[in-house]
Design an enzyme around this catalytic site. Sequence first.
Site, mmCIF file in Angstrom:
data_model
loop_
_atom_site.group_PDB
_atom_site.id
_atom_site.type_symbol
_atom_site.label_atom_id
_atom_site.label_comp_id
_atom_site.label_asym_id
_atom_site.label_seq_id
_atom_site.Cartn_x
_atom_site.Cartn_y
_atom_site.Cartn_z
ATOM 1 N N SER A 55 -10.966 -1.841 -0.967
ATOM 2 C CA SER A 55 -9.759 -2.024 -0.149
ATOM 3 C C SER A 55 -10.145 -2.360 1.282
ATOM 4 O O SER A 55 -9.574 -3.259 1.913
ATOM 5 C CB SER A 55 -8.907 -0.752 -0.160
ATOM 6 O OG SER A 55 -8.248 -0.582 -1.379
ATOM 7 N N HIS A 103 -4.000 6.008 3.368
ATOM 8 C CA HIS A 103 -4.635 4.765 2.926
ATOM 9 C C HIS A 103 -4.068 3.560 3.660
ATOM 10 O O HIS A 103 -4.808 2.722 4.188
ATOM 11 C CB HIS A 103 -4.454 4.609 1.415
ATOM 12 C CG HIS A 103 -5.327 3.570 0.795
ATOM 13 N ND1 HIS A 103 -4.885 2.297 0.511
ATOM 14 C CD2 HIS A 103 -6.624 3.611 0.408
ATOM 15 C CE1 HIS A 103 -5.866 1.601 -0.044
ATOM 16 N NE2 HIS A 103 -6.936 2.375 -0.116
ATOM 17 N N ASP A 152 0.842 -1.196 0.000
ATOM 18 C CA ASP A 152 0.000 0.000 0.000
ATOM 19 C C ASP A 152 0.877 1.246 0.000
ATOM 20 O O ASP A 152 2.023 1.214 -0.443
ATOM 21 C CB ASP A 152 -0.923 -0.044 1.234
ATOM 22 C CG ASP A 152 -2.209 0.731 1.016
ATOM 23 O OD1 ASP A 152 -2.167 1.966 0.974
ATOM 24 O OD2 ASP A 152 -3.264 0.090 0.889
#
Length: 691
Positions: free
Chosen positions: A385, A225, A185
């Site tokens: 996700s 994120h 990520d």
Amino acid sequence: MGTVSSRRLWWPLPLLLLLLLLGPAGARAQEDDDGDYEELVLALRSEEDGLADALQHGATATFHRCAKEPWRLPGTYVVVLKEETHRSQPERTARRLQAQAARRGYLIKLLHVFHDLLPGFLVKMSRDLLELALKLPHVDYIEEDSSVFAQSIPWNLERITPARYRADEYQPPNGGSLVEVYLLDTSIQSGHREIEGRVMVTDFGSVPEEDGTRFHRQASKCDSHGTHLAGVVSGRDAGVAKGASLRSLRVLNCQGKGTVSSTLIGLEFIRKSQLVQPVGPLVVLLPLAGGYSRVLNAACQRLARAGVVLVAAAGNFRDDACLYSPASAPEVITVGATNAQDQPVTLGTLGTNFGRCVDLFAPGEDIIGASSDCSTCFVSRSGTSQAAAHVAGIAAVMLSAEPELTLAELRQRLIHFSAKDVINEAWFPEDQRVLTPNLVAALPPSTHGAGWQLFCRTVWSAHSGPTRMATAMARCAPDEELLSCSSFSSSGKRRGERIEAQGGRRVCLAHNAFGGKGVYAIARCCLLPQANCSIHTAPPAGASMGTRAHCHQQGHVLTGCSAHWEVEELGTHKPPVLRPGGQPSQCMGHSGASTHATCCHAPGLECKVKEHGLPAPQEQVTVACEEGWTLTGCSALPGTSHILGAYAVDDTCVVRSQDVSTTGSTSEEAVAAVAICCRSRHLAQASQELQ
């Protein structure tokens, strides 16, 4: 750059497309079994790049690129060598390419050499050199690099807890402490109180530059994120597997953008780490998506065969997940997103992906998790996700309880314990509803005692296409047994199905008919330890006789029936009759059809037949196995020519017919769904002894 333009050959677009369609590379794509959508990528190959000439003149390798033009990264290429090549060959081939390019006045920059994941290398070079590279010995294929993207645009913890175990506090069976999760990520704020001490930020980093010269790299933006997903997986307050350890690999930049090549290098880093220091169960979370990529799917396959569990986001494009990678890789557990009402997540004009490449759905809207704004901040995020992070956490819990589970066993358990038939299928496109699993992930009620169950799942093929001789193929995972095969056509024009051995494995094949719009093959894939299965075929018989395929070996029981026929009129007017006997030992078919019986022997395996018919044609007829029994075979017993096909949904056999009001049929003949239900007394006894 002027040199590149002066050397390029320009072709008229119609002629170029014709060359592409007639070329040998297109034929190779049809034969490749790494992905059903590879032909889609190949069809878009190099419309204006002058590559058709290279593919027609002595090049044995093939060229691939992303189907979505804005995501392509021309100038950077992954060169993949054939599997049997020596470990030293990637460097030797790269040096040979550099030397030959230099003689032509070009420079090539070697960016990375792959050894442990797949044989190959990553280069930056002019696309004028692709013809040269494709003709090199040992080269299997070349793929142009492309972009991948982050897929994020405490009801969730309650939703994944079985209803009868819900309390005021989330209490999973265990914390997943025996499992290590790798997260590919953005960077992570490891000092956040949710994940502090649980996350190790590795020294790995392979990311592209951010778009735009004015982009300001704020830490909170660069970490947002990854920090949120780390908290969903193993956060102290909002995590699914609160005891799981997590390792962070940065493959996405501060804008949430990465590349296929960066992801490949990250996966190879994991493989190297596994080889140097083997650990217990390993889960890799891939909360990103890009266009279909043969090389990325191949890398996922290699890692899965090494015992790694890969969980991927289905994608947020409100599209068929099979068009994206790594979601389309069969070895990856692909996760779509649902909201608090168990409905598909909508993100503006987009939303969760769907289709046959999705294994299940999970919470993915307004998920509370760690925020990178400060060490105690939380934020709400949505996307596939987040859904994939939930399944990675559930997988960690299951693997901590049963560390020896294989990927096939874990996937089957995830499917078995999911909440079923809770999603409103009207949200999906009509042609995708039957292909998309109606499953929302949930923790098992207990991590013990599941071993007695005979686990099965349904695997749909890609659509065959409309040509008369078109076939569709569905296959099971290597650790699964193919216990039955069926077919489905929206037009009703098909020539049946059969099981065939290919490359040492059995596959389910379905056959389209003249005038048909295409067909699907549907495999019933099961976990049956110590099984010995075989296919017995009865060829077409005389005009007045039916065909009977028997399980004649002692101790073998019937798990599925199938039939196929060559005469078009038989498929249109006289579909085959498949009726197991009172004791499920034989399949009975029409005299003009080849009838096939799948017969298996396994310790304690017993099967029975259930049939449900209606006196007049119905659009849908179903029959379900009782609790404790698992559906292994599903077929139709038609008295009409309007049967579309039969398929399994969980432990229910579904037979679909055309809408009588649109066909004009006045037939009063019955349509029946025939289910073969099995269980294993041996598995149940072994489980009781362990308890």
